[in-house]
Design an enzyme around this catalytic site. Structure first.
Site, PDB file in Angstrom:
ATOM      1  N   HIS A 171       0.845  -1.201   0.000  1.00  0.00           N
ATOM      2  CA  HIS A 171       0.000   0.000   0.000  1.00  0.00           C
ATOM      3  C   HIS A 171       0.881   1.254   0.000  1.00  0.00           C
ATOM      4  CE1 HIS A 171      -3.292  -2.809   0.433  1.00  0.00           C
ATOM      5  NE2 HIS A 171      -2.626  -3.366   1.441  1.00  0.00           N
ATOM      6  N   GLU A 180      -2.592   0.596   7.697  1.00  0.00           N
ATOM      7  CA  GLU A 180      -1.723  -0.511   7.300  1.00  0.00           C
ATOM      8  C   GLU A 180      -0.483  -0.015   6.575  1.00  0.00           C
ATOM      9  OE1 GLU A 180      -1.641  -4.537   4.533  1.00  0.00           O
ATOM     10  OE2 GLU A 180      -3.461  -3.312   4.570  1.00  0.00           O
ATOM     11  N   HIS A 209       2.618  -6.874   4.683  1.00  0.00           N
ATOM     12  CA  HIS A 209       1.239  -6.424   4.879  1.00  0.00           C
ATOM     13  C   HIS A 209       0.763  -6.699   6.289  1.00  0.00           C
ATOM     14  CE1 HIS A 209       0.127  -5.667   0.611  1.00  0.00           C
ATOM     15  NE2 HIS A 209       1.150  -6.462   0.405  1.00  0.00           N
ATOM     16  N   GLU A 262       1.389 -11.517   5.753  1.00  0.00           N
ATOM     17  CA  GLU A 262       0.343 -10.793   6.489  1.00  0.00           C
ATOM     18  C   GLU A 262       0.685 -10.926   7.967  1.00  0.00           C
ATOM     19  OE1 GLU A 262      -2.145  -9.002   5.333  1.00  0.00           O
ATOM     20  OE2 GLU A 262      -2.744  -9.764   3.377  1.00  0.00           O
TER      21      GLU A 262
END
Length: 168
Positions: A12, A26, A79, A144
């Site tokens: 992101h 995030e 992430h 993640e």
């Protein structure tokens, strides 16, 4: 085995915040972690290529293109997970839908180390058709590191931040 070049992809960024939980974005967790991992690897004499090192938006195809141009030994996208179910928690690591043995081995190694360092639940190694995994030539994984929508995972992410960076 000592790698020589690693691409770190903090997911992101910029106009794409990723998952948001109150004032926690995030994109910021991903960048902070990516920079910490970069610093550790560089201190160990490894060459690191970042897809972003500031809060900017980098398109998915550009992230893969940066990696492919660098021809690294490993690509890792960082992430934090998200869910409408705030009890969802834990660490999972993704490889491409049709992974190479090398991708799977590296992803399992990172997952196993991060589960220990983070003290989070192990959600396992998973396969996904994510653009950065599909379009990156190097052995690639998408980590993640806990759910940003889970208060306990956030507390563990923060409390074990340096250990997590070292584990990665």
């Amino acid at each position: 085995y000592c790698m020589s070049k690693i691409v770190i992809d903090p997911g992101h960024g910029g106009t794409d915040p990723g998952t948001v939980n109150g004032s926690r974005y995030e994109k910021n967790d991903n960048l902070r972690l990516g920079l910490a991992v970069r610093d550790i690897l560089q201190n160990w004499g490894q060459e690191v290529v970042m897809t972003r090192s500031t809060d900017v938006y980098v398109p998915l195809n550009t992230r893969s293109a940066i990696s492919n141009a660098a021809n690294p030994d490993l690509f890792i996208s960082l992430h934090r997970n998200g869910s409408t179910n705030t009890s969802a928690n834990g660490v999972e690591n993704y490889v491409y839908t049709y992974p190479t043995t090398t991708s799977t081995n590296y992803a399992n190694a990172v997952l196993n180390r991060v589960v220990v360092s983070s003290q989070m639940n192990n959600r396992g190694l998973k396969r996904g058709n994510f653009a950065v995994l599909r379009n990156t030539n190097a052995p690639a994984q998408l980590l993640e590191l806990g759910f940003i929508t889970n208060a306990n995972d956030n507390a563990l992410f923060d409390a074990n931040f340096n250990a997590n960076a070292l584990a990665i």
